[in-house]
Design a protein around this motif. Structure first.
Motif, PDB file in Angstrom:
ATOM      1  N   PHE A  38       1.269  -1.156   0.082  1.00 15.40           N
ATOM      2  CA  PHE A  38       0.047  -0.059   0.055  1.00 15.40           C
ATOM      3  C   PHE A  38       1.012   1.340   0.046  1.00 15.40           C
ATOM      4  N   VAL A  39       0.390   2.240  -0.616  1.00 17.56           N
ATOM      5  CA  VAL A  39       1.290   3.677  -1.233  1.00 17.56           C
ATOM      6  C   VAL A  39      -0.266   4.524  -0.614  1.00 17.56           C
ATOM      7  N   GLY A  40       0.039   5.689   0.788  1.00 18.02           N
ATOM      8  CA  GLY A  40      -0.710   6.394   1.009  1.00 18.02           C
ATOM      9  C   GLY A  40      -0.379   7.292   1.688  1.00 18.02           C
ATOM     10  N   VAL A  41      -1.732   8.207   2.429  1.00 11.39           N
ATOM     11  CA  VAL A  41      -1.287   9.460   2.823  1.00 11.39           C
ATOM     12  C   VAL A  41      -2.026   8.321   4.731  1.00 11.39           C
ATOM     13  N   ASP A  42      -1.152   9.306   5.779  1.00  9.56           N
ATOM     14  CA  ASP A  42      -2.079   8.302   6.995  1.00  9.56           C
ATOM     15  C   ASP A  42      -3.136   9.706   6.457  1.00  9.56           C
ATOM     16  N   ASP A  43      -4.346   8.859   6.895  1.00  9.97           N
ATOM     17  CA  ASP A  43      -5.743   9.096   6.966  1.00  9.97           C
ATOM     18  C   ASP A  43      -6.567   9.881   8.007  1.00  9.97           C
ATOM     19  N   ALA A  44      -6.188   9.265   9.120  1.00 13.45           N
ATOM     20  CA  ALA A  44      -6.249   9.583  10.458  1.00 13.45           C
ATOM     21  C   ALA A  44      -5.688  10.501  10.756  1.00 13.45           C
ATOM     22  N   ALA A  45      -4.216  11.201  10.760  1.00 14.04           N
ATOM     23  CA  ALA A  45      -3.425  12.254  10.200  1.00 14.04           C
ATOM     24  C   ALA A  45      -4.089  13.528   9.245  1.00 14.04           C
ATOM     25  N   VAL A  46      -4.281  13.325   8.825  1.00 12.71           N
ATOM     26  CA  VAL A  46      -4.734  14.395   7.385  1.00 12.71           C
ATOM     27  C   VAL A  46      -6.013  15.038   8.318  1.00 12.71           C
ATOM     28  N   GLY A  47      -6.866  13.969   9.053  1.00 16.65           N
ATOM     29  CA  GLY A  47      -8.637  14.355   9.648  1.00 16.65           C
ATOM     30  C   GLY A  47      -8.147  14.952  10.683  1.00 16.65           C
ATOM     31  N   LEU A  48      -6.826  14.568  11.384  1.00 13.87           N
ATOM     32  CA  LEU A  48      -6.154  15.633  13.019  1.00 13.87           C
ATOM     33  C   LEU A  48      -5.648  16.652  12.318  1.00 13.87           C
TER      34      LEU A  48
END
Lengths: 339, 339
Positions: A156-166
DNA sequence: TTGAAAGCGGTACCAA
DNA sequence: TTGGTACCGCTTTCAA
C-alpha cells in the motif's frame, strides 16, 4: 510491414538467434557481427515485437493502473508520476478508469489480467477484499494506492488518513472555531480515516461530535463540488450553524464554499474552511483554500518504486512481506482559515 | 499459473482448436460441447492470453495515447472519454506523457509501435511532421488531437482554434473593452490559431493590434499559471494598460487574474478576462472565469469513434481519406467579463 | 562465436 | 462437428 529478426538474419546471412543475441546485448557475439547487425537494425528501423517477447518470457513489461477518475487531479498526478518512473525502465502503463463502479473495476482488472500485466496498481473502489485475495492466489503482484482495506495485508502507498483528519480539524480548532463540521466522502478507507481523525481532534480538545455536523456523501471523488454544495447548504439551515468545516477533499470544499458565500456569509470570518488534496488551483479560488496536502506526486513516485521492487525479486519472496508506505500529510494554510 | 486452452482441452478430452472456437463463438460447435467448455472455462477462471492472440492475429487491441501532460484537466477529460468508449469494444488504452518534450514524445511513440498498437492518438508536441510521415509509410493508423500540423493531411479531432480566438476576443469587444491584450501559448497550432482569431476579431472591428499587448509564452499547457502571471504583470507596467485580456487557456488566465488583483485592480471593471478550456473549477475561482469551451469530452468521444472507424476498414481504404472533426467552441460567460 | 530446434498460447486453414 | 498442422515473432537450451 514492420521488420523482424528474420528479415535482418536473411539480409546478413546470419541466424535469427544471433540477431536476437545482439538485440539483448548478449556477450558472445563478435564485435564485427554485432556492428553489422546494429547497422541493419537502424536502417530498417527495427523494433522488437513486445507481444512476441512477452509470450515467451512471460513478462509483458506492462503495469496496469486502475483509478476511479482520470479527471480528478490527484489521480492525474499519480498517473504522471508513475509513468515517468516506469518509462525509464521500459515499462508501459495501461490505464483504466473505474468510474467509481466496483463492477466496472472488476471488468477492467480482468482485462488487465488477460494482458498479463506484470503488476497492478489500483485505487480500488471495491467493497470487499475478495478480488485481491484472488490476485494473491494467482500470484499477481499488486499495489493498492490511496484506498486500503481492513484486514488485507497488501502493498500500500498512501497518506495517513487519520493524520489528515487530525491535521485539518485540529487546525480549525487552533484558529478558534467552536462548532466544527465535517463533510465526508463515500465509505472507503480514505473517507473513514479522515472522519476518524476529525473525531479524534474534536474529542481530544473536549469538543463533542454533533451528528448534525457530520455529513457523509455518496460521491466524493466523482462529483465533489455538488456534494459539498448540497451538504453545506443543508448545514446552514441548522438553528446553530457551524463556524468551521473540514472537507473530505478540495472539490467538496469548493462546493461548500460556494454555498457559504451564496448565503451571504464570509469565509473565513463566519465559516472557516479546510479541504484535502491541495489541488494545484487551490490558490486561485474565491477564497484561497487551506488544504491538507496528500503528496500526490510522492505517491506516484513511491508506488513506482514499490512496483518495480516487486518485479525485481522472485515472486514468492516478493509476496511474503507486504510493504506499507504511509506518507505524512502536510497542512497548507491559506486565506480560507486565516483569522 | 493462469489456465490455457491446452489445459481445458486436456480436461475435457477435446482439441485445443475446439476450445478456441468456443472462445470465439464460432458457429460449428455442438451446443453440448460448447456448454461443457464454457463451464470448465468458468471453473478455471480462464482468460485468453491477449499477447498470444495479438501475435497470431496481428491485432493487439491496444490504443496508444500520447499527451503532453496528464495533469492538465483537458487531457484528463480526453483520456477518460476515450477509455470509456474503447473499453466497450475490448480495447485497452496505453498512456504516455510526453511532458511537452518532442524527443520524449518520439521515444514514447517508438515504444508504442513496439507494442504494435492498433492505432495511435497523439496530442503532439513535435515541431516537424517527419514522425507522422513515417507512421504513414509504416501504415500505422493515427489520429491527431488538439494540435495539428500545416500541410499534413491527417485524421484530426479538435476545436476550431481561430473560432476560439474570434469568440473570446470578440466577446471582450462586445462588452466594451478598448485595449485588448492576448496572452498566448507556445508555437503550436492551438496557440497560433487562437492568436489568429484574436487578430481577426480586433481588425474586424477596426481595432489595431498592438504588439505590446500580445505576449506569446513558452509554456502554456505546462506551467500556465506562472506564465500568465508574469505576462500580465509585465503588461500592467505599460503606460496605458489593457482593459481586457484574452488568454490561451484557463490556467494562464488564472495566473493573469492573480496579477491583476494583486495590483489592486478589479476584475472585470478594470480588466476583463477570458480564458479557454472551461475547466471544471472555472466557476469557483477568485472571480468566476469567462471561458471558451473546447469540448474536451466530445473530443474524447469523437476521437474514439474515428479511431475505431480506422480499425474497422481495410488499412489502405482507411488511409485514403483523412477525416477532420472540427468542433465548434462555445463561450461560457461568467463574472470575469460581465460588465 | 554461431545456429538448429523447440516452444510460449493462441488462430487459420483444411482435412477427417 | 471436430481436430491436425503450421505458424505468428521471439527466446531458450544445447550442440556444432
Amino acid at each position: 510491414m514492420a521488420a523482424r529478426l528474420k528479415d535482418i538474419a536473411r539480409d546478413l546471412n546470419l541466424s535469427v538467434v544471433t540477431i536476437s543475441k545482439v538485440l539483448r546485448d548478449h556477450p558472445d557475439i563478435s564485435q564485427e557481427t554485432r556492428d553489422r547487425v546494429l547497422k541493419r537494425m537502424k536502417e530498417l528501423n527495427y523494433r522488437p515485437n513486445l507481444a512476441a517477447r512477452a509470450l515467451v518470457t512471460g513478462r509483458s513489461f506492462i503495469v496496469g493502473l486502475v483509478v476511479p477518475d482520470l479527471v480528478h487531479p490527484f489521480f492525474g498526478q499519480v498517473a504522471k508520476g508513475l509513468s515517468n518512473v516506469l518509462r525509464k525502465q521500459g515499462y508501459s502503463l495501461v490505464l483504466s478508469s473505474s468510474e467509481d463502479d466496483p463492477e466496472l473495476e472488476q471488468q477492467e482488472l480482468d482485462q488487465l489480467l488477460a494482458r498479463r500485466v506484470d503488476v497492478l496498481v489500483v485505487a480500488s473502489t471495491q467493497n470487499s477484499v475478495e478480488t485481491f485475495r484472488r490476485l494473491e492466489e494467482q500470484r499477481v503482484p499488486y499495489v493498492l494506492i490511496d484506498r486500503k482495506f481492513e484486514g488485507l495485508a497488501a502493498n500500500f502507498v498512501g497518506v495517513d488518513d487519520a493524520a489528515v483528519g487530525l491535521l485539518g480539524a485540529g487546525h480549525l480548532i487552533a484558529v478558534g472555531c467552536k462548532r466544527i463540521a465535517h463533510i465526508g466522502g463515500p465509505m472507503v478507507s480514505t473517507a473513514l480515516g479522515r472522519l476518524e481523525g476529525y473525531r479524534r481532534a474534536l474529542t481530544g480538545h473536549g469538543i463533542g461530535v454533533e451528528s448534525a455536523y457530520v455529513s457523509m456523501r455518496e460521491h466524493g471523488d466523482d462529483a465533489g463540488e455538488e456534494s459539498g454544495y448540497k451538504a453545506m447548504h443543508a448545514m446552514l439551515q441548522l438553528p446553530v450553524r457551524p463556524d468551521g468545516v473540514f472537507c473530505y477533499n478540495d472539490p467538496t470544499a469548493m462546493g461548500a464554499m460556494k454555498a457559504v458565500l451564496e448565503a451571504g456569509l464570509r469565509v473565513p470570518e463566519d465559516v472557516a474552511m479546510v479541504g484535502c488534496g491541495n489541488v494545484a488551483y487551490a490558490d486561485y479560488l474565491r477564497v484561497p483554500l487551506t488544504s491538507v496536502d496528500q503528496q500526490s506526486a510522492a505517491i506516484g513516485d513511491r508506488t513506482a518504486q514499490l512496483a518495480l521492487g516487486l518485479l525485481a525479486r522472485p515472486k514468492a519472496e516478493a509476496a511474503a512481506k507486504a510493504k506499507t508506505v504511509l506518507l505524512e500529510p502536510q497542512l497548507v494554510v491559506r486565506a480560507s482559515s486565516r483569522r
